[in-house]
Design an enzyme around this catalytic site. Structure first.
Site, PDB file in Angstrom:
ATOM      1  N   ASP A   1      60.045 -23.921 147.588  1.00  0.00           N
ATOM      2  CA  ASP A   1      60.542 -24.116 148.946  1.00  0.00           C
ATOM      3  C   ASP A   1      61.111 -25.526 149.015  1.00  0.00           C
ATOM      4  OD1 ASP A   1      61.114 -24.419 151.579  1.00  0.00           O
ATOM      5  OD2 ASP A   1      59.115 -23.886 152.338  1.00  0.00           O
TER       6      ASP A   1
ATOM      7  N   LYS B   1      76.155 -30.100 157.295  1.00  0.00           N
ATOM      8  CA  LYS B   1      76.590 -30.530 155.958  1.00  0.00           C
ATOM      9  C   LYS B   1      76.876 -32.038 155.962  1.00  0.00           C
ATOM     10  CE  LYS B   1      76.496 -27.963 153.119  1.00  0.00           C
ATOM     11  NZ  LYS B   1      75.252 -27.379 152.471  1.00  0.00           N
TER      12      LYS B   1
ATOM     13  N   LEU C   1      76.703 -19.904 144.135  1.00  0.00           N
ATOM     14  CA  LEU C   1      77.134 -21.028 143.305  1.00  0.00           C
ATOM     15  C   LEU C   1      76.097 -21.342 142.233  1.00  0.00           C
ATOM     16  CD1 LEU C   1      79.087 -23.306 142.628  1.00  0.00           C
ATOM     17  CD2 LEU C   1      77.906 -24.723 144.331  1.00  0.00           C
TER      18      LEU C   1
ATOM     19  N   TYR D   1      77.337 -25.760 161.404  1.00  0.00           N
ATOM     20  CA  TYR D   1      77.189 -25.797 159.941  1.00  0.00           C
ATOM     21  C   TYR D   1      77.847 -27.051 159.380  1.00  0.00           C
ATOM     22  CZ  TYR D   1      78.112 -24.402 155.060  1.00  0.00           C
ATOM     23  OH  TYR D   1      78.206 -24.356 153.688  1.00  0.00           O
TER      24      TYR D   1
ATOM     25  N   GLY E   1      71.476 -18.427 144.191  1.00  0.00           N
ATOM     26  CA  GLY E   1      72.610 -18.255 145.099  1.00  0.00           C
ATOM     27  C   GLY E   1      73.921 -18.070 144.353  1.00  0.00           C
TER      28      GLY E   1
END
Ligand code: NAP
Length: 300
Positions: free
Chosen positions: A41, A133, A12, A129, A10
């Site tokens: 996974d 988080k 980051l 989202y 990804g």
């Protein structure tokens, strides 16, 4: 020293792998598996246990997440698993194998109404989202009480496709020339992924030296911009017209985007500040340039 970086394919995670180059690193990918990355996974406990059992890392970093609004809407259970279950499973496995653990979270745990936010400020997410988080943070704390959690704002850096970051998607819209409205109310603090990764490395070093940091830390660039301001800045820097871009308030009126989640970073010990603060005005041109003309290839 050995490190396992989950989510290394990804935006980051790619920077974090570089920042940990002084260690023996195993990075993981899921759909973007390339040579050099282990396919894992992170919503499957067995996969995680197998990797950590094999590598016996000293430190584990979790950069797995799902931050694409289209996936939250279209496959919410999958997106929740990637944000919440993966964090819990990785935290549990890291504790079991005796590794220090760093989990990445987001400024979206805050409601954006009363910035700046310190690590101890009360979270109050306004969208799904942000709630995920926050649930992930709670799960990490329960599973691995010694973990460090680093909250970050929106990131930018070289990308593999324009929509990989907000900034490069805005650049694509500037270059494409089609009429578009961009929010000019919600303030973001675009932070270079390499700078955030350097902070991750410094925090990992502190954890490995037994330093007590407090569970949650914040890192952020200092300059804030709306999406519209970023578009104007890009157009001005490259001498392009921005007449097709109108200032709007879509994100703000939707009610599911916080207005201003500025993170206060002063609780992070000075020794953990990166050696070089990356200034947005200096860093953004090479990042956006490949995406201003749709036909031009990306650099990374
Ligand atoms: N980017 C931002 O602006 C930003 C801001 C604040 C906080 N954060 C947080 O920082 C973390 C990293 O974000 P990012 O921008 O780097 O996200 P990203 O570019 O979307 O990368 C997500 C990573 O998670 C991996 N992944 C997804 N589902 C998985 C699964 N089931 N099993 C294993 N790996 C899986 C992806 O692997 P594949 O790509 O190979 O499928 C990828 O490596 C996330 O927790 C995010 O919430 C990001």
């Amino acid at each position: 020293m050995r490190a396992v970086i989950f989510g290394a394919s990804g935006r980051l995670g790619r920077s974090v792998v570089h920042a940990f180059a002084d260690m023996t690193v195993t990075g993981t990918a899921f759909s973007r598996s390339t040579s050099g990355l282990a396919t894992v996974d992170a919503t499957a406990a067995d996969d995680i246990e197998r990797l950590l059992g094999r590598d016996q890392p000293d430190v584990v970093v979790n950069c797995v997440g799902e931050r694409r609004p289209a996936v939250w809407a279209g496959a919410p259970a999958q997106a929740r698993d990637r944000n919440v279950d993966a964090a819990r499973l990785i935290a549990e496995a890291a504790r079991r194998c005796g590794a220090r653990f760093l989990h990445i979270s987001s400024d979206y745990v805050f409601d954006g109404k009363t910035p700046p936010y310190r690590p101890g400020s009360l979270p109050n997410p306004v969208n799904t989202y942000g709630r995920w988080k926050l649930l992930a943070e709670e799960a990490v704390r329960a599973a691995c009480p010694d973990a460090a959690i680093l909250r970050l704002p929106v990131l930018y850096g070289p990308v593999q496709f324009a929509a990989e970051t907000n900034l490069t998607e805005i650049a694509r819209q500037v270059g494409a020339g089609a009429r578009v409205e961009l929010d000019d109310v919600c303030v973001r603090y675009p932070t270079h992924a390499d700078e955030a990764a350097e902070v991750c490395r410094l925090i990992a070093g502190a954890l490995l030296h037994g330093q007590h940091l407090g569970t949650v830390a914040h890192w952020s660039a200092e300059q804030g911009f709306t999406k519209y301001q970023m578009a104007r800045l890009i157009a001005r820097r490259f001498g392009l017209s921005a007449d097709h871009i109108r200032a709007g308030e879509a994100d703000a009126v939707s009610g599911d985007r916080p207005i201003d989640c500025r993170l206060d970073c002063q609780d992070l010990p000075a020794a953990l500040h990166p050696a070089r603060r990356r200034l947005f005005h200096a860093e953004f041109p090479p990042v956006v340039e490949p995406w201003l003309l749709p036909a031009r290839p990306a650099t990374s």
